[in-house]
Design a protein around this motif. Structure first.
Motif, PDB file in Angstrom:
ATOM      1  N   VAL B  31       0.801  -1.070   0.089  1.00 42.11           N
ATOM      2  CA  VAL B  31      -0.030  -0.034   0.054  1.00 42.11           C
ATOM      3  C   VAL B  31       1.181   1.210  -0.042  1.00 42.11           C
ATOM      4  O   VAL B  31       1.845   1.449   0.913  1.00 42.11           O
ATOM      5  CB  VAL B  31      -0.861  -0.008   1.169  1.00 42.11           C
ATOM      6  CG1 VAL B  31      -1.624   1.237   1.408  1.00 42.11           C
ATOM      7  CG2 VAL B  31      -1.714  -1.330   1.458  1.00 42.11           C
ATOM      8  N   ALA B  32       0.659   2.052  -1.018  1.00 50.90           N
ATOM      9  CA  ALA B  32       1.808   3.259  -1.167  1.00 50.90           C
ATOM     10  C   ALA B  32       1.197   4.097  -0.036  1.00 50.90           C
ATOM     11  O   ALA B  32      -0.003   4.238   0.560  1.00 50.90           O
ATOM     12  CB  ALA B  32       1.566   3.801  -2.434  1.00 50.90           C
ATOM     13  N   GLU B  33       2.136   5.258   0.268  1.00 48.58           N
ATOM     14  CA  GLU B  33       1.877   6.291   1.002  1.00 48.58           C
ATOM     15  C   GLU B  33       0.739   7.134   0.363  1.00 48.58           C
ATOM     16  O   GLU B  33       0.788   7.619  -0.719  1.00 48.58           O
ATOM     17  CB  GLU B  33       3.273   7.295   0.978  1.00 48.58           C
ATOM     18  CG  GLU B  33       3.451   8.141   2.046  1.00 48.58           C
ATOM     19  CD  GLU B  33       4.104   7.337   3.511  1.00 48.58           C
ATOM     20  OE1 GLU B  33       3.174   7.369   4.424  1.00 48.58           O
ATOM     21  OE2 GLU B  33       4.759   6.854   3.396  1.00 48.58           O
ATOM     22  N   GLY B  34      -0.322   7.533   1.348  1.00 44.16           N
ATOM     23  CA  GLY B  34      -1.407   8.411   0.794  1.00 44.16           C
ATOM     24  C   GLY B  34      -2.264   7.506  -0.065  1.00 44.16           C
ATOM     25  O   GLY B  34      -3.387   8.358  -0.699  1.00 44.16           O
ATOM     26  N   GLU B  35      -2.205   6.363  -0.114  1.00 48.46           N
ATOM     27  CA  GLU B  35      -3.245   5.689  -0.756  1.00 48.46           C
ATOM     28  C   GLU B  35      -4.299   5.041  -0.370  1.00 48.46           C
ATOM     29  O   GLU B  35      -4.220   4.870   0.890  1.00 48.46           O
ATOM     30  CB  GLU B  35      -2.402   4.329  -1.623  1.00 48.46           C
ATOM     31  CG  GLU B  35      -3.329   3.759  -2.742  1.00 48.46           C
ATOM     32  CD  GLU B  35      -2.467   2.509  -3.255  1.00 48.46           C
ATOM     33  OE1 GLU B  35      -2.861   2.032  -4.420  1.00 48.46           O
ATOM     34  OE2 GLU B  35      -1.847   1.960  -2.466  1.00 48.46           O
ATOM     35  N   PHE B  36      -5.571   5.020  -0.958  1.00 49.07           N
ATOM     36  CA  PHE B  36      -6.821   4.782  -0.473  1.00 49.07           C
ATOM     37  C   PHE B  36      -6.926   3.284  -0.767  1.00 49.07           C
ATOM     38  O   PHE B  36      -7.398   3.187  -2.064  1.00 49.07           O
ATOM     39  CB  PHE B  36      -7.912   5.489  -0.615  1.00 49.07           C
ATOM     40  CG  PHE B  36      -9.165   5.556   0.219  1.00 49.07           C
ATOM     41  CD1 PHE B  36      -9.693   4.158   0.454  1.00 49.07           C
ATOM     42  CD2 PHE B  36      -9.569   6.588   1.177  1.00 49.07           C
ATOM     43  CE1 PHE B  36     -10.843   4.057   1.107  1.00 49.07           C
ATOM     44  CE2 PHE B  36     -10.728   6.238   1.862  1.00 49.07           C
ATOM     45  CZ  PHE B  36     -11.149   4.966   2.003  1.00 49.07           C
ATOM     46  N   VAL B  37      -6.836   2.245  -0.086  1.00 50.42           N
ATOM     47  CA  VAL B  37      -7.048   0.731  -0.398  1.00 50.42           C
ATOM     48  C   VAL B  37      -8.241   0.303   0.198  1.00 50.42           C
ATOM     49  O   VAL B  37      -8.491   0.420   1.583  1.00 50.42           O
ATOM     50  CB  VAL B  37      -5.822   0.163  -0.328  1.00 50.42           C
ATOM     51  CG1 VAL B  37      -6.106  -1.569  -0.640  1.00 50.42           C
ATOM     52  CG2 VAL B  37      -4.916   0.599  -1.156  1.00 50.42           C
ATOM     53  N   SER B  38      -9.002  -0.330  -0.413  1.00 56.49           N
ATOM     54  CA  SER B  38     -10.135  -1.354   0.176  1.00 56.49           C
ATOM     55  C   SER B  38     -10.156  -2.746   0.217  1.00 56.49           C
ATOM     56  O   SER B  38      -9.489  -3.039  -0.691  1.00 56.49           O
ATOM     57  CB  SER B  38     -11.739  -0.829  -0.474  1.00 56.49           C
ATOM     58  OG  SER B  38     -11.924   0.249   0.002  1.00 56.49           O
ATOM     59  N   LEU B  39     -10.243  -3.487   1.187  1.00 56.78           N
ATOM     60  CA  LEU B  39     -10.184  -4.780   1.213  1.00 56.78           C
ATOM     61  C   LEU B  39     -11.619  -5.132   1.072  1.00 56.78           C
ATOM     62  O   LEU B  39     -12.538  -4.933   2.050  1.00 56.78           O
ATOM     63  CB  LEU B  39      -9.605  -5.207   2.646  1.00 56.78           C
ATOM     64  CG  LEU B  39      -8.252  -4.898   2.853  1.00 56.78           C
ATOM     65  CD1 LEU B  39      -7.728  -5.313   4.347  1.00 56.78           C
ATOM     66  CD2 LEU B  39      -7.395  -5.249   1.983  1.00 56.78           C
ATOM     67  N   TRP B 182     -10.081  12.852   3.463  1.00 55.25           N
ATOM     68  CA  TRP B 182      -8.953  12.222   2.923  1.00 55.25           C
ATOM     69  C   TRP B 182      -8.243  12.865   1.741  1.00 55.25           C
ATOM     70  O   TRP B 182      -7.112  13.124   1.610  1.00 55.25           O
ATOM     71  CB  TRP B 182      -9.445  10.804   2.246  1.00 55.25           C
ATOM     72  CG  TRP B 182      -8.268   9.951   1.614  1.00 55.25           C
ATOM     73  CD1 TRP B 182      -7.263   9.248   2.188  1.00 55.25           C
ATOM     74  CD2 TRP B 182      -7.770  10.003   0.136  1.00 55.25           C
ATOM     75  NE1 TRP B 182      -6.449   8.948   1.351  1.00 55.25           N
ATOM     76  CE2 TRP B 182      -6.856   9.036   0.002  1.00 55.25           C
ATOM     77  CE3 TRP B 182      -8.494  10.512  -0.934  1.00 55.25           C
ATOM     78  CZ2 TRP B 182      -6.250   8.919  -1.170  1.00 55.25           C
ATOM     79  CZ3 TRP B 182      -8.051  10.300  -2.224  1.00 55.25           C
ATOM     80  CH2 TRP B 182      -6.691   9.266  -2.430  1.00 55.25           C
ATOM     81  N   GLN B 183      -8.864  13.542   0.951  1.00 63.30           N
ATOM     82  CA  GLN B 183      -8.568  14.370  -0.206  1.00 63.30           C
ATOM     83  C   GLN B 183      -7.655  15.532   0.610  1.00 63.30           C
ATOM     84  O   GLN B 183      -6.631  15.895  -0.050  1.00 63.30           O
ATOM     85  CB  GLN B 183      -9.621  15.074  -0.834  1.00 63.30           C
ATOM     86  CG  GLN B 183      -9.560  15.636  -2.360  1.00 63.30           C
ATOM     87  CD  GLN B 183      -9.763  14.507  -3.144  1.00 63.30           C
ATOM     88  OE1 GLN B 183     -10.971  13.958  -2.993  1.00 63.30           O
ATOM     89  NE2 GLN B 183      -8.907  14.162  -4.218  1.00 63.30           N
ATOM     90  N   ALA B 184      -7.860  16.012   1.577  1.00 68.25           N
ATOM     91  CA  ALA B 184      -7.444  17.314   2.317  1.00 68.25           C
ATOM     92  C   ALA B 184      -6.079  16.788   2.881  1.00 68.25           C
ATOM     93  O   ALA B 184      -5.173  17.578   2.765  1.00 68.25           O
ATOM     94  CB  ALA B 184      -8.365  17.828   3.214  1.00 68.25           C
ATOM     95  N   PRO B 225     -11.926   9.894 -11.712  1.00 76.11           N
ATOM     96  CA  PRO B 225     -11.303  11.134 -11.268  1.00 76.11           C
ATOM     97  C   PRO B 225     -11.706  11.343  -9.925  1.00 76.11           C
ATOM     98  O   PRO B 225     -12.666  11.095  -9.634  1.00 76.11           O
ATOM     99  CB  PRO B 225     -11.950  12.071 -12.434  1.00 76.11           C
ATOM    100  CG  PRO B 225     -13.132  11.556 -12.917  1.00 76.11           C
ATOM    101  CD  PRO B 225     -12.809   9.951 -12.886  1.00 76.11           C
ATOM    102  N   ARG B 226     -10.849  12.311  -9.200  1.00 78.28           N
ATOM    103  CA  ARG B 226     -11.198  12.881  -8.065  1.00 78.28           C
ATOM    104  C   ARG B 226     -11.314  14.348  -8.282  1.00 78.28           C
ATOM    105  O   ARG B 226     -10.476  14.878  -8.897  1.00 78.28           O
ATOM    106  CB  ARG B 226     -10.228  12.367  -7.069  1.00 78.28           C
ATOM    107  CG  ARG B 226     -10.541  11.036  -6.570  1.00 78.28           C
ATOM    108  CD  ARG B 226      -9.374  10.637  -5.462  1.00 78.28           C
ATOM    109  NE  ARG B 226      -9.239   9.147  -5.246  1.00 78.28           N
ATOM    110  CZ  ARG B 226     -10.121   8.693  -4.351  1.00 78.28           C
ATOM    111  NH1 ARG B 226     -11.123   9.191  -3.544  1.00 78.28           N
ATOM    112  NH2 ARG B 226      -9.799   7.325  -3.904  1.00 78.28           N
ATOM    113  N   PRO B 227     -11.851  15.077  -7.187  1.00 81.59           N
ATOM    114  CA  PRO B 227     -12.957  14.542  -6.158  1.00 81.59           C
ATOM    115  C   PRO B 227     -14.071  14.001  -6.899  1.00 81.59           C
ATOM    116  O   PRO B 227     -14.326  14.157  -7.935  1.00 81.59           O
ATOM    117  CB  PRO B 227     -13.238  15.755  -5.442  1.00 81.59           C
ATOM    118  CG  PRO B 227     -13.049  17.071  -6.603  1.00 81.59           C
ATOM    119  CD  PRO B 227     -11.770  16.557  -7.412  1.00 81.59           C
TER     120      PRO B 227
END
Lengths: 263, 257
Positions: B31-39, B182-184, B225-227
């Motif tokens: 899992v990378a720094e700053g990444e959002f991962v779901s299990l 999370w974005q912030a 894309p985000r947001p």
């Protein structure tokens, strides 16, 4: 859960029942005329009390202080033992074994031994009160300390909380409701212990009053002491319950009383 | 990108009355720094077990887990955790509940208390900080639990089905708020869920897990894309991801078409 005191309807109901019982008793004695040595009427008991109120109150105070000292000691020792039990498997086995063995003994049988060890002062009476009261404190506190949400402990561990912090911040407050359950039982047992102690060896207290009155076949005086014991026991119980309400306004069982304001 | 969490051939075997149970077998993932991962997976796929191992609360029985290069032996520093149940303490007010993460490590400073207040404010709980948990709705309680996890500015946020017990609307609401914070702050987030839509909406990558024994079967990048507004869930791209994941689960026999 409303206490019997709160709410004038509850209080009125209790008073009505009491008055009915006393009235029925007085009437029955008047109708059946039993010998006064078997059953004196309530009016006679009341007169007997009024003849020597300071005598009765002095002995009531002695029993009260014995009970409170025994109760306080039980809470301090009991909570301490519970913390030890929860923290060590070995101590759990040792303390529980001793405690269960002691608790299965009829404590009345131990009373003479305490008199041999500690004399005829207030000490053996306090000791017997502790012997009777401590068991429920330990058992209920252990239950409370153990029944902590595992996720709350996980939260603490993730935040690197020390075991002491976990005890103070989570386990102990969590155990308070069951500690109070134990205390409500323990206060009555402490009173029983105090009376047992006064029966075995004593020159003061309501137990002593009952014993000397029995020696003189003064049944009415026995009843004065019994009524005072009943009042004392009831008062002590409700004092513990009032303290509980003060200390645990957040607990489920208290919320209806505490109200929903939060401020 | 730097790997924040490295999971190498991690496995977990529990002893039970009926013999050893393999909860997790040979899981590897970075899992990378700053990444959002779901299990993402059905119950019993070991996703919560994996999260417990990453938190250091449980040790894997095989393989290893590194957080910021260091092999785990207990919970690492800078971890925030949110559980399915809010685990708020009844005897504390909402503010005191949020502050407890700081209290575990020492005495909260005035700055920490200010931070707790502003977090509660940001999550719409400003007027409730002196209330007790039982006076709040389930959604508000879980918001407070998130504030508690964020108080000490964790670098990694672990969330174990945090919205699983909430109604659908509150859940949407909290999904939006979570992406917003999370974005912030761009923390690393590992989020356990069994909702495909939730995983796709929130994540940079979705690790699909399967049962018997619990394992990761596929890791799917979500290139939306985000947001991301909530309405992104009605776009064909979003539907394509959801359909793809559902298809894979169906092929594994986990969901029925």
């Amino acid at each position: 859960m409303m206490g019997m005191w709160s709410g004038s309807a509850g209080l009125r109901g209790t008073l009505a029942v009491l008055i009915a019982v006393i009235g029925g008793w007085e009437g029955a004695v008047w109708v059946f005329q039993p010998p006064i040595i078997i059953l004196p009427p309530p009016s006679r008991i009341w007169v007997d009390f009024l003849e020597a109120p300071s005598y009765f109150l002095r002995h009531t105070w002695y029993t009260t202080s014995t009970t409170l000292a025994g109760f306080a000691l039980s809470v301090v020792l009991g909570v301490g033992l519970a913390v030890l039990i929860v923290n060590s498997r070995l101590l759990e086995r040792i303390i529980y074994t001793v405690l269960v063995a002691l608790n299965s003994l009829p404590k009345v049988a131990l009373a003479p031994l305490f008199v041999i060890w500690m004399g005829t002062g207030i000490e053996p009476k306090i000791a017997i009160a502790v012997m009777l009261a401590i068991f429920s404190i330990v058992v209920d506190t252990v239950l409370g300390l153990r029944s902590v949400d595992p996720d709350a402990i996980a939260l603490a561990r993730v935040n690197h909380a020390s075991p002491l912090k976990i005890l103070i911040k989570i386990r102990f407050p969590n155990a308070l409701p069951s500690l109070f359950v134990g205390m409500k039982i323990a206060i009555s047992f402490a009173l029983v212990g105090a009376i047992v102690g006064e029966f075995v060896a004593g020159s003061a207290g309501l137990g002593f009053v009952i014993l000397t009155a029995q020696g003189q076949f003064d049944t009415s005086r026995v009843f004065v002491a019994l009524v005072l014991l009943g009042v004392l026991g009831t008062l002590l119980f409700y004092i513990v319950e009032a303290v509980e309400r003060l200390v645990l306004p957040w607990h489920v069982s208290q919320r209806a009383v505490a109200g929903h304001g939060g401020h | 990108m730097v790997a924040c969490v490295e999971i190498r051939a991690a496995g977990k075997i529990y002893g039970s009355a009926r013999g050893p149970v393999t909860a997790l077998a040979d899981v590897s993932m970075d899992v990378a720094e700053g990444e959002f991962v779901s299990l993402l997976g059905p119950s019993g796929c070991g996703k919560s077990t994996l999260l417990k191992c990453i938190s250091g609360l449980e040790a894997p029985s095989g393989g290893e887990i590194r957080v910021r290069g260091e092999r785990l032996s207990g919970p690492p520093k800078g971890l925030g955790m949110v559980f399915q149940r809010d685990v708020l303490l009844d005897w504390r007010t909402i503010l005191q509940n949020v502050l407890i993460t700081a209290e575990f490590q020492g005495r909260p400073t005035a700055a920490t208390i200010d931070r707790a207040r502003s977090l509660l404010e940001r999550f719409g709980l400003g007027d409730f900080q002196n209330r007790h948990p039982w006076e709040l709705s389930g959604g508000m309680r879980q918001r407070a639990a998130i504030c508690r996890a964020l108080l000490c500015e964790p670098e990694i946020l672990l969330m174990d089905e945090p919205f699983g017990a909430l109604d659908a609307m509150t859940r949407d609401d909290l999904n939006v708020e979570l992406t917003r914070i999370w974005q912030a702050a761009r923390r690393t987030v590992i989020f356990v869920t069994h909702s495909i839509a939730e995983a796709v909406y929130l994540s940079d990558r979705v690790a699909m897990m399967s049962t018997g024994p619990g394992r990761i079967v596929e890791i799917i990048p979500i290139d939306l894309p985000r947001p991301r507004p909530l309405s992104i869930r009605e776009t064909p791209e979003f539907a394509r991801h959801v359909t793809h994941i559902r298809g894979l689960f169906a092929a594994l026999g986990i969901v029925k078409e």
